[in-house]
Design a protein around this motif. Sequence first.
Motif, PDB file in Angstrom:
ATOM      1  N   ALA A 128      54.487   1.065 -19.193  1.00  0.00           N
ATOM      2  CA  ALA A 128      54.420   1.865 -17.958  1.00  0.00           C
ATOM      3  C   ALA A 128      55.775   2.502 -17.655  1.00  0.00           C
ATOM      4  CB  ALA A 128      53.936   1.018 -16.784  1.00  0.00           C
ATOM      5  N   TRP A 131      56.235   4.469 -14.343  1.00  0.00           N
ATOM      6  CA  TRP A 131      55.933   3.808 -13.074  1.00  0.00           C
ATOM      7  C   TRP A 131      57.183   3.776 -12.210  1.00  0.00           C
ATOM      8  CZ3 TRP A 131      55.241  -2.040 -11.935  1.00  0.00           C
ATOM      9  CH2 TRP A 131      54.526  -2.212 -10.742  1.00  0.00           C
ATOM     10  N   VAL A 162      49.333  -4.406 -14.847  1.00  0.00           N
ATOM     11  CA  VAL A 162      49.829  -3.325 -15.712  1.00  0.00           C
ATOM     12  C   VAL A 162      49.318  -3.576 -17.123  1.00  0.00           C
ATOM     13  CG1 VAL A 162      51.852  -2.101 -16.552  1.00  0.00           C
ATOM     14  CG2 VAL A 162      51.890  -3.155 -14.272  1.00  0.00           C
ATOM     15  N   GLY A 167      49.737   1.127 -20.339  1.00  0.00           N
ATOM     16  CA  GLY A 167      50.592   1.210 -19.164  1.00  0.00           C
ATOM     17  C   GLY A 167      49.877   1.540 -17.875  1.00  0.00           C
ATOM     18  N   VAL A 169      48.402   1.227 -14.358  1.00  0.00           N
ATOM     19  CA  VAL A 169      48.775   0.333 -13.264  1.00  0.00           C
ATOM     20  C   VAL A 169      47.649   0.285 -12.238  1.00  0.00           C
ATOM     21  CG1 VAL A 169      50.432  -0.112 -11.418  1.00  0.00           C
ATOM     22  CG2 VAL A 169      51.216   0.868 -13.593  1.00  0.00           C
TER      23      VAL A 169
END
Length: 232
Positions: A128, A131, A162, A167, A169
Amino acid sequence: WDKDIGLSHPHLFGLGIAEDEPTDLTGSPAGALRDAQFDVSADGRFVVTTWQQPAPGASQHSVLMRIDTDTGERTVIADDPGADLWNPVIALDGSAVAYVRESYSTPEKAPRMTLGCLRFGGQHETVASEWDRWPASLTWSRDGSALIVTADQDGRCPVFSVAVADGAVTQLTFDDYAYTDVTAGPGGVLYALRTSYAAPPHPVRIDPEGTVTQMPCVAAPRLPQGRRLLKP
């Protein structure tokens, strides 16, 4: 007070249930384990810990060290020259370790906190990467498909899932609380401590569909009600 007993440094020790004396797993660590964060594999065969190394300008650089609990053999498994690595957590099957990467700041660039994952025998991956939250804590889901993360958001600290693969979320809690000490249970259930300005830490259960249930605990103290004082 009248003797120089030298420096005192933290060590990691292992103690079997049937053993009387602990085993020092870290030999002479000097200050490498100061404020260490570590995790033990589910089968007890190894530990992954933060390990402080000297860096330029009398600073410290945090890497991840794997320690075999039988032999004490140490191996640096993650070393990023541009960042400190924190909060290692080992997957339940022992195949991977996840961690938080904190990049070094410069006069032109602010630090960033991102999630990393190392599959043992494989390459490091950033999870991620786009993020825009700073992970505060993390643990693995039971099936190893996701990292369960807490992060500050709008004055709260919700729980997020996650996905390691892509990735993605997913926010799991939406109430006015901060969550800590999250533990993954069977069937996708999570357990955590929850607190706010109006409630001390108390244990809760988080079901997969998002329902949060307060669990039995000692009675929480009642907070006094505020009073308005008026001058005559």
